[in-house]
Design an enzyme around this catalytic site. Sequence first.
Site, PDB file in Angstrom:
ATOM      1  N   ASP A 192       0.305  -6.282   2.700  1.00  0.00           N
ATOM      2  CA  ASP A 192      -0.480  -5.078   2.937  1.00  0.00           C
ATOM      3  C   ASP A 192       0.336  -4.017   3.684  1.00  0.00           C
ATOM      4  OD1 ASP A 192      -2.993  -3.470   3.574  1.00  0.00           O
ATOM      5  OD2 ASP A 192      -2.283  -4.012   5.581  1.00  0.00           O
TER       6      ASP A 192
ATOM      7  N   GLU B 228       2.648  -3.589  -1.156  1.00  0.00           N
ATOM      8  CA  GLU B 228       1.804  -2.405  -1.314  1.00  0.00           C
ATOM      9  C   GLU B 228       2.575  -1.187  -0.806  1.00  0.00           C
ATOM     10  OE1 GLU B 228      -2.684  -0.949  -0.043  1.00  0.00           O
ATOM     11  OE2 GLU B 228      -1.303  -1.708   1.460  1.00  0.00           O
TER      12      GLU B 228
END
Length: 833
Positions: free
Chosen positions: A481, A536
Site C-alpha cells: 500500500d 501501489e
Amino acid sequence: MAFTLAGIRLPTVRTSRLSARSGFQAEQGRRAADLAFLSRKPIKVPFLGSSSDADPAYTTVSATGKVLVPGTESDDVPSSTLPTSNTEAASSNLQSFEDKVEPDAGQTSTASELTGAESTSEGDKGTNSSQAKERVEDVEEKPRCVPSPGSGRRIYEIDPLLKGHRSHLDYRYNQYKKMREMIDQYEGSLDAFSRGYEKFGFKRSASGVTYQEWAPGAKWATLIGDFNNWNPNTNVMTQNEYGVWEVFLPNHADGSPPIPHGSRVKIRMDTPSGIKDSIPAWIKYSVQAPGEIPYNGIYYDPPEEEKYVFQHPQPKAPKSLRIYESHVGMSSPEPKINTYASFRDDVLPRIKRLGYNAVQIMAIQEHSYYASFGYHVTNFFAPSSRFGTPDELKSLIDRAHELGLLVLMDIVHSHASNNVLDGLNQFDGTDSHYFHPGPRGHHWMWDSRLFNYGSWEVLRFLLSNARWWLEEYKFDGFRFDGVTSMMYIHHGLAVGFTGNYNEYFGYATDVDAVVYLMLVNEMIHGLYPEAVTIGEDVSGMPTFCIPIRDGGIGFDYRLHMAIPDKWIEIMKLNDEDWKMGEIVSTLTNRRWLEKCVAYAESHDQALVGDKTIAFWLMDKDMYDFMALDRPSTPRIDRGIALHKMIRLVTMGLGGEGYLNFMGNEFGHPEWIDFPRGVQHLPNGKVIPGNNNSYDKCRRMFDLGDADYLRYRGMQEFDQAMQHLEDKYGFMTSDQYISRMDEGDKMIVFERGDLVFVFNFHWTNSYFDYRVGCLKPGKYKVVLDSDDKLFGGFNRIDHTAEYFSTDGSYDNRPRSFLVYAPSRTVVVYALSVD
C-alpha cells in the site's frame, strides 16, 4: 496519557476524487504520469515478460540461520542492533549523489518468470495430522537463495533516458549494496535479519518464555498482565546498550508455561512522556473486549494439538494474474462484520467459480479503527481479531490453496496509526522511535505516522513483518500500500506527475524508503521464489518493476492507478465526447518490461462520497429498474452495456494482471460506508455519523446471483471474461492495436490469437465492418457482450464463421468482415476445427 483513535481519515472527509486512503491528492484535472511511448497508431506492445537471462551468481543461505540480536553471543560478530551513528553509511544524504560507484564485473539478471497453471487439490478444510504437515512440507521444501548484489546497470540498457540521472541511480544502488553489506556483517545475512520475530516479542523455549522489546527511549520497563496480576514489580526488565529490554519467565514448577495461552499482556514503561502501558510491538494477537475502547495484547500460544496445520501446498504463481480484491469484514450480505470462517466457506468458492486465480485480502493487520479500511495499522504482526482467530485465518488461506487460489495480503508499510495507546506511535514515549521526528514523521492527509526507513531496527521490524506473514500464514505475496507516499518526501501530495524524469530522481526522493523497498523485494523473491509483489504507485517511477540486480526496485507488478481515474473522467462526458485514442493511450501507458495490474475500479471508487462505475452509469435508476419483470430504461440499457465494455477493454489492454473489488463484478449498487458515530474535530467541525450502521458495509452477493435481476447478466459476463482469459492467456500475449476510429467510435486490437472488436457508438451498428488480423484462417465468436445471458440484445449469430482474406488492412496483413452492433464488444478466435 495521550490517546488518539486511529485515523480521522473518514470516507466522508475527502480532498480529492480518490479516497484519501489512496494517498494522492488529485489536482483539478490531474494527469497520470505519461509513461507511454505507445501513442502511435497502430500500436504494438510485445509481451512484457522477464527482463534477461538468469544470473547464476546466488548465495545460498541456510533456512534456519542464527539471528544475531543484542545480548547474544557470536563468533567475532558484534550485536546486531546498531547505534544510530552506525547507519550513516546507509542513510539517504542526497548530497552524495556524485560519489563514485565502483562497477562490478559483468552481470545479468532477472527475477524468475511466473510459470505454471493454478493447482487444485481435494481434501478436508483443516487437519492437525502429522501426515498432512509432512505432505505440505515435502512439497514446499526447497533451497532458499538470496541474490547477491550485482552492478545494477542494466536499467540503462532497458531505458537509455535513465543515463541522464545516473548519479542518482548509481547512488541509490550503492546505498542498497552498502545496506546489504552491513546486514551481512552485523546480522549474518538478510535471511537472518528478516527473522526478528524469532527473538523480539515473546519466544517460548523448553525452560520458559523470553520477552524482548526495542524501546531505547524508556528509562524503566516491566512486563505486566493477567499472568502476574498486573503487578509491575514482578517481572522488571533489563536494558542493554542498544535500547533492547528483556525479561525471562521460567516455567512453573509443574512444567506449565509461565504465561497461559490467551492471557492479556502489556509492557509498562517509564518514558519521557510519563508512565505508559503499551501493547508489545511484536504482539501476534490483539483483541478489543466488549464494551471497551482500548485493545488488549494477547499472548497467543495454543497447545500443539490445537494449532492449525496446513494441509494443502501453495499453488504456483499464474502467468496471468486475475485478482479478486476483498475485505473479510464486509463480505457478508448481512449487515454485520463477517468472519474468516464464513469467508472461507462462502466467498472463496464464489471467487473460484467466477474464474479468478488470486484473492487479495484487505485489512488483515490489526487496526483499532474499523472505518480506516485496515490502513491505520496498530499491531503489525497480529491478524485482525474482529474477523476471528489466527488459526481461523490460516484455515481460510489453506482452503484457498486447496482451490488453487493465490492469497495476496494488502500490507501496509507506508505508514502507521497515530494511536498512542494501541499502536507504535510514541511507543517508548518519544516522537522518533519507529518514525521520523517532527513534521516529517506525520502524514497530514492520512493523520498517521511515517516510518524512518533509515533506522536499523525499523528495517528489521518491517522486513521481519513481511516475512512473518509469508512464513507463518503462507500468504503468497503482497500488494504494498501507498508506495508513492513512501518513495517521495512530498508523498505525492498535490503533485501532478507528468512523466518528466526530474520528478523521480532528486532531492524529493526518499532514498532510504526506496532502499527498503529493494531490500524487502529481494528478501521476498529470494526466500520465497513463487511469491508475488505488487506496488501501489501512481507516480510512474521508472525501474519500479525491474529486478534489483538490474538496478530496479524489484516489484513484480505496478498497480495501474491511472486507469480508474481516467474512467471517472470519461464517464462525466457525453457519449459523443468519448475519445477512443485517450482510452487506448491510458490503458497502454506503461513502461517497457514493467508489468502492470489493471483495474477499472477498486475499493477506492466504492467509498461513500464517490460512485462505482455501475452507479456512475445508471445512478438512481438502479433502485427501480433492475428487475427483469419490469421495463428497462435507456439509462439502464446504456449502463449495463458500457459496464461490460469498460471492464473488458481494461482487462484486454491494461496490463498483465487484472483486479476487481468484490461485488463490482455485478455492478454493486451501494457505496461503502463503515459504521461510525458523530465526529467532533479539534477545529470545532462536526462530521455526522451514520448511527454506527453496517447497512452500507456489506456486499449483497445475492443480487448478482438472482436470475430475476439484471445484475446477474453483468456477473455472468465478468465470469465469462475471466474464463476467456484463463483459456487464452491474452493478458500476457503480444498486443497490437490496429484501429482507433473517433468517428465510428471503434477500437480493434489483437492479443495473442484473439481479435477484440469494440463499438462504443451509442446508436450506430456496422454491417460488414472490416477488421485487420495477423493470422490466416477461420475465426469464430468466443465472447459477445450482447449475448442474452449477459443482459444483451442477442444481435450476434454465434454459429457464423469468419474467413480471413489476404491484403493489408489497418497495417495488418489480413482482415475479415464482422457485424459490430452498437455498444458491444465481440471477441473472435481462430477456429481449430
